[in-house]
Design an enzyme around this catalytic site. Structure first.
Site, PDB file in Angstrom:
ATOM      1  N   ASP A 333       9.009  -9.654  -2.945  1.00 52.38           N
ATOM      2  CA  ASP A 333       9.142 -10.217  -4.280  1.00 52.38           C
ATOM      3  C   ASP A 333      10.073 -11.429  -4.138  1.00 52.38           C
ATOM      4  O   ASP A 333      10.755 -11.564  -3.117  1.00 52.38           O
ATOM      5  CB  ASP A 333       9.753  -9.157  -5.205  1.00 52.38           C
ATOM      6  CG  ASP A 333      10.128  -9.721  -6.555  1.00 52.38           C
ATOM      7  OD1 ASP A 333       9.289 -10.395  -7.167  1.00 52.38           O
ATOM      8  OD2 ASP A 333      11.277  -9.497  -6.988  1.00 52.38           O
ATOM      9  N   ASP A 539      12.895  -5.612  -6.108  1.00 48.57           N
ATOM     10  CA  ASP A 539      14.093  -5.118  -6.790  1.00 48.57           C
ATOM     11  C   ASP A 539      13.887  -4.826  -8.270  1.00 48.57           C
ATOM     12  O   ASP A 539      14.731  -4.203  -8.899  1.00 48.57           O
ATOM     13  CB  ASP A 539      15.223  -6.144  -6.663  1.00 48.57           C
ATOM     14  CG  ASP A 539      14.998  -7.349  -7.552  1.00 48.57           C
ATOM     15  OD1 ASP A 539      15.938  -7.760  -8.246  1.00 48.57           O
ATOM     16  OD2 ASP A 539      13.876  -7.888  -7.562  1.00 48.57           O
ATOM     17  N   ASP A 543       8.301  -4.021  -9.995  1.00 51.56           N
ATOM     18  CA  ASP A 543       7.971  -3.846  -8.585  1.00 51.56           C
ATOM     19  C   ASP A 543       7.720  -2.380  -8.228  1.00 51.56           C
ATOM     20  O   ASP A 543       7.224  -2.092  -7.141  1.00 51.56           O
ATOM     21  CB  ASP A 543       9.104  -4.378  -7.690  1.00 51.56           C
ATOM     22  CG  ASP A 543       9.234  -5.886  -7.754  1.00 51.56           C
ATOM     23  OD1 ASP A 543       8.198  -6.547  -7.939  1.00 51.56           O
ATOM     24  OD2 ASP A 543      10.360  -6.397  -7.629  1.00 51.56           O
TER      25      ASP A 543
END
Length: 646
Positions: A333, A539, A543
């Site tokens: 990410d 995080d 996600d």
């Protein structure tokens, strides 16, 4: 050293003294016998009595375990094999060999206990973050020392210098330097001031902190970490599962082979020497004990999990440690993972004074429009507005009654009513979708466009810093042979590609909604080789589904969301992407040590088993092949426990 270990070492010393005395006594007895002196039988019997006493001291606990396990249906374990072999040796009048086998087996058990205790102690010391109490501030201003479980969300606690922060919360008064090494593995002190979030388990080193509790103890960082470590042992690696299954087949097989050697071979042998073949069968039994494998392989992985914890990497099971060693594709990410996730408003550019009077008015409209959003960009806009409005005396709060008709357009922005004005705020795509065009519409990274009543009103520039560690992470992953690094982000293509290019990401996929991320991950999973693994590092709350779907999900634990940490298999406590490379190196080292133990144990055992059948290896060789190899494997496994960096 615990009480059980103290008892073991005491029994070993007493048994060893008696064993040596028995050998000396029997040797003297044999000399007297050769010289035809009287008194041989008494002295010899005294030696036998010393052998028996020595055997009982170290052998009785083993025989009890064997009997107890037999009652539970576990017949063919190492305790049973040792019991049969040593009692058989006594039956053949090989007293010294019988005692030696049991004595050295107990020594091996002691070293095993010490190794396991050391690995547990290493983790417990690192994870010694469970607070014993909390200083709860009462309504009258006095303090009450209570159990952390009794503190509720919204309560105020006081943390004095030298005390451990008991619950997660926000500092509302005071400043200090915090020791977060138990959480992050990093010895560097971190400064905290009013407004900062603090995590339970950190140690307050100097100032007094007044903290508003944001999570109950059961949901706090310290409690979650302890749960992760305590539950890690329940998830075994493929190697551990293989060894467990192997031992279940291997041990009964060698017991049957030993029985064949003791009964069938003497009938085939022309001498029909049953005593000789029974002796060889007993030696075969001692050699065949799978102790080295059964003990050292789990210990290798337990040491790996402990070493990872020391480095600030929490692994929820040794199966994940084994899996991450096979990483082929690393997917990240962006915001909060590769970048700081701390956005700052750096520029405000109004389009026309006819639409907005000045920068502050544009900022005010943007802050109100983003009022209910928790996106880092929205938070940075609201923070900047609060700071400026506080300085000019207009107040430092947002009056939500001025807002209505709030509508979020996924991946693009927001549409709201502010003081009866129709406000659009978001990316260039949102403007074009609503037929709002501005000459040379800027689409650079970090630009938030605004429109009021269908007219373009200006833009704000937001910057998100790339983590210093991100570029290093990509370089180290390449060195480790990771074939592909990928970024999946909901941010615009320009922002994403700019970050990807700077840190060296192979592929960038931008403008993805949470569902799109999952679809893209499925594509990447289908492309990778079957036996290799895909790791996803993230995080945020959005996600969590991707973390759960990846072969190995890695969450940023310091700043990451609870949902991400719960869904992940591995948690990086200091939010450094390069820890992924550290984890891969440690995992590969752990597997290497486990494989070394397998080769050493099986190689030596097979060689000595063959020698035992042909009578070349005696009971003393068997002791080395079992206990000696076990001790070698244990010490090899313990190398992981002392790992400070990889």
């Amino acid at each position: 050293m615990n009480e059980n270990q103290k008892k073991m070492i005491r029994n070993i010393i007493i048994a060893a003294v008696l064993f040596i005395a028995a050998i000396i006594t029997t040797k003297i007895s044999e000399k007297i016998n050769r010289e035809n002196y009287q008194g041989f039988n008494r002295l010899y019997m005294a030696g036998i009595a010393l052998f028996i006493a020595s055997y009982i001291i170290v052998g009785l606990p083993v025989l009890k375990k064997a009997f107890y396990n037999m009652k539970r249906g576990r017949v063919f374990d190492e305790n049973f094999l040792m019991g049969v072999a040593t009692i058989g040796a006594f039956g053949l009048r090989e007293f010294a060999e019988g005692v030696a086998v049991m004595l050295f087996y107990t020594v091996g058990e002691f070293f095993q206990s010490m190794a396991v205790n050391k690995s547990r102690k290493a983790i417990n010391e690192l994870m010694d973050i469970r607070p014993d109490y909390a200083n709860l501030k009462l309504d009258d201003g006095s303090l009450s020392t209570v159990d952390p479980y009794e503190v509720s969300i919204g309560d105020i606690i006081i943390v004095k210098p030298g005390e451990r922060i008991p619950l997660d919360g926000e500092v509302i008064k005071g400043e200090s330097m915090l020791d977060t090494s138990a959480l992050t593995g990093e010895p560097v002190l971190r400064r905290t001031i009013k407004g900062d979030k603090v995590l339970s388990g950190s140690i307050n080193t100097d100032g007094v902190l007044e903290i508003k509790v944001e999570k109950e103890f059961s949901d706090s960082t310290a409690s979650r970490i302890l749960d992760l470590v305590e539950n890690a042992a329940s998830k075994k690696s493929e190697s551990e599962n293989f060894i467990t299954k192997f031992a279940l087949v291997y041990t009964p097989l060698v017991a049957i082979l030993a029985l064949i050697i003791a009964i069938i071979f003497p009938l085939i042998d022309s001498r029909h020497d049953f005593a000789l073949w029974i002796s060889r069968a007993l030696t075969f039994l001692v050699v065949s004990c799978p102790c080295a494998l059964v003990i050292s392989i789990p210990l290798s992985f337990f040491g790996g999990v402990g070493a990872a914890s020391r480095l600030g990497i929490l692994v929820k099971g040794s199966n994940y440690l084994e899996a991450i060693a096979k990483t082929e594709t690393a997917v990240f990410d962006k915001t909060g993972t590769l970048t700081e996730g701390v956005f700052e408003l750096t520029e405000i550019v109004p389009a026309s004074k006819e639409i907005v009077a000045d920068e502050f008015e544009l900022l005010e409209i943007a802050a109100y429009a983003e009022c209910y959003s928790s996106h880092p960009i929205a938070l940075s806009i609201k923070k900047a507005y609060m700071e400026r409005s506080s300085k000019d005396g207009s107040g430092d709060y947002i009056d939500e009654s001025r807002l209505s008709e709030i509508k979020e357009i996924s991946g693009k922005g927001l549409k709201v009513k502010f003081d009866d004005k129709a406000v659009l705020i978001g990316n260039a795509g949102l403007m074009k979708e609503n037929r709002i065009f501005e000459k040379e519409m800027k689409t650079k990274p970090g630009i938030v466009h605004t429109a009021i009543d269908g007219k373009y009103s200006g833009y704000l520039i937001i910057s998100d810093k790339i983590k210093k560690d991100s570029k290093k992470a990509m370089e180290e992953l390449k060195k480790l042979g990771v074939k592909q690094t990928v970024m999946l982000t909901g941010d615009g293509i320009y922002t994403a590609e700019s970050v990807g290019k700077e840190i060296g990401i192979d592929e960038v996929y931008a403008g993805l909604l949470p569902g799109d991320k999952l679809d893209k991950l499925e594509e990447l999973l289908n492309k990778k080789q079957k036996n290799n693994k895909l790791v996803f590092v993230g995080d945020g709350i959005n996600d969590a589904p991707v973390l759960a779907r990846a072969d190995i999900g890695v969450a940023m634990g310091g700043l990451g969301s609870d949902a991400a940490i719960e869904a992940a298999d591995i948690v990086i406590m200091n939010d450094e992407p390069s820890k992924l490379a550290t984890g891969i190196r440690l995992a590969r080292r752990t597997i290497k040590i486990a494989n070394q133990n397998i080769v050493i144990a099986l190689g030596i055992k097979i060689a000595v088993l063959i020698l035992a059948v042909f009578g070349i290896a005696n009971m003393w060789s068997a002791v080395f092949a079992d206990v000696g190899v076990t001790i070698i494997a244990i010490f090899n496994s313990m190398r992981n426990l002392n790992t400070k960096d990889v």
